[in-house]
Design a protein around this motif. Structure first.
Motif, PDB file in Angstrom:
ATOM      1  N   GLN A  22      15.023 -32.718  47.867  1.00  9.49           N
ATOM      2  CA  GLN A  22      15.607 -31.399  48.102  1.00  9.49           C
ATOM      3  C   GLN A  22      16.096 -30.713  46.822  1.00  9.49           C
ATOM      4  O   GLN A  22      16.295 -29.489  46.809  1.00  9.49           O
TER       5      GLN A  22
ATOM      6  N   MET B  55      16.122 -27.083  54.586  1.00  7.47           N
ATOM      7  CA  MET B  55      14.698 -27.351  54.416  1.00  7.47           C
ATOM      8  C   MET B  55      13.881 -26.481  55.353  1.00  7.47           C
ATOM      9  O   MET B  55      14.193 -26.362  56.537  1.00  7.47           O
TER      10      MET B  55
ATOM     11  N   PHE C 137      12.967 -25.550  49.810  1.00  8.86           N
ATOM     12  CA  PHE C 137      14.397 -25.766  50.023  1.00  8.86           C
ATOM     13  C   PHE C 137      15.199 -24.566  49.538  1.00  8.86           C
ATOM     14  O   PHE C 137      14.912 -23.997  48.494  1.00  8.86           O
TER      15      PHE C 137
ATOM     16  N   ALA D 272      12.610 -34.364  52.517  1.00 12.57           N
ATOM     17  CA  ALA D 272      14.041 -34.102  52.386  1.00 12.57           C
ATOM     18  C   ALA D 272      14.667 -34.863  51.224  1.00 12.57           C
ATOM     19  O   ALA D 272      15.682 -34.423  50.664  1.00 12.57           O
TER      20      ALA D 272
ATOM     21  N   TYR E 221      21.371 -28.109  51.072  1.00 11.28           N
ATOM     22  CA  TYR E 221      20.036 -27.525  51.064  1.00 11.28           C
ATOM     23  C   TYR E 221      19.496 -27.402  52.484  1.00 11.28           C
ATOM     24  O   TYR E 221      19.619 -28.325  53.282  1.00 11.28           O
TER      25      TYR E 221
END
Length: 277
Positions: free
Chosen positions: A104, A142, A128, A101, A140
């Motif tokens: 991203q 994920m 993403f 993450a 974003y």
């Protein structure tokens, strides 16, 4: 909503105190296999410096691994204790999800990686999707593309190439986006991944891959907004490999002697004690 996030998955540890819009405090440090003592000290420090009490927390987030067998359990046990005692929601997030993450903004596939020992790696692949809010703000989403994996660097390179070809390949075209590998990766693993990926893979430095508990907190807050939380009784560490358990040299002769006897029959009290412990 005020959330405390805890991550002691490896020798790199991090905690953060934040809300949906603001980071109040965060500490990231290199632990020396003393996670339990250090974690509690940093929690006391972050609470005191932020001028809050533990009762003011609205939720607890914790990294569930994979990672160090003992390290993962320290943060998880602490988070479950707080959740029970304070009657606050508990949210578990994979350590690999947190690693990914943080990348991203990368316009392509991401492979989050951690050393697993025995020349193997923990890993998972992600992509993403950039989205825009009502007021022009961007965020974003994920998506995890693969299972959580336990593979050698060579096996991982092959699995990643297959996954990328499946997700991003265009019929008649062979130009695929490079994969960004990120996480705590040893020099030997880096060399092996580079050898097998060549120009189709890029490796982020360990420094730029440093896990931050604020990222863990954001993932946890997203789950809370979706109405998801974990049962403190049921939440367990994510172990992709069972921990190695060795028998002490003191007890081994007793256990070996007992194994030679008939099943369920132990002749000495000392032998019974060895088997129980």
């Amino acid at each position: 909503m005020l959330l405390l996030a805890l991550d002691t998955s490896t020798n790199q540890s991090s905690i953060a105190l934040c809300s949906e819009d603001e980071l109040y405090n965060e500490y990231t440090w290199r632990s020396k296999n003393n996670h339990s003592v250090e974690l509690l000290l940093y929690i006391q420090r972050i609470v005191a410096e932020s001028h809050i009490t533990m009762q003011q927390l609205d939720a607890i987030a914790v990294a569930t691994g994979p990672g160090s067998f003992n390290g993962v359990r320290v943060a998880l046990a602490t988070a479950k204790t707080f959740s029970f005692a304070l009657k606050k929601p508990l949210i578990g997030v994979s350590t690999l999800d947190t690693i990914a993450a943080q990348q991203q903004h990368w316009h392509g596939p991401v492979c989050a990686v951690l050393e697993a020992g025995r020349s193997e790696l923990y890993a998972a692949c992600y992509a993403f999707d950039e989205q825009h809010g009502e007021h022009g703000d961007s965020f974003y989403r994920m998506q995890r593309l693969s299972d959580y994996l336990l593979l050698t660097p060579k096996q991982l390179a092959l699995a990643v190439q297959e996954q990328v070809d499946k997700q991003f390949g265009v019929p008649g075209e062979r130009q695929l986006p490079p994969v960004l590998f990120c996480g705590e990766i040893s020099e030997a693993s880096r060399q092996s991944l580079h050898t097998h990926m060549q120009k189709s893979g890029l490796l982020l430095s360990n420094l730029l891959s440093t896990r931050k508990a604020s990222t863990l907190a954001l993932l946890a807050l997203e789950r809370l907004r979706e109405g998801k939380e974990d049962d403190p009784l049921a939440l367990e560490p994510m172990y992709l490999r069972r921990p190695s358990i060795t028998t002490s040299t003191r007890k081994r002769p007793l256990l070996e002697g007992a194994a030679q006897q008939s099943a369920g029959h132990v002749t000495t009290e000392r032998g019974e004690g060895a088997l129980r412990h």
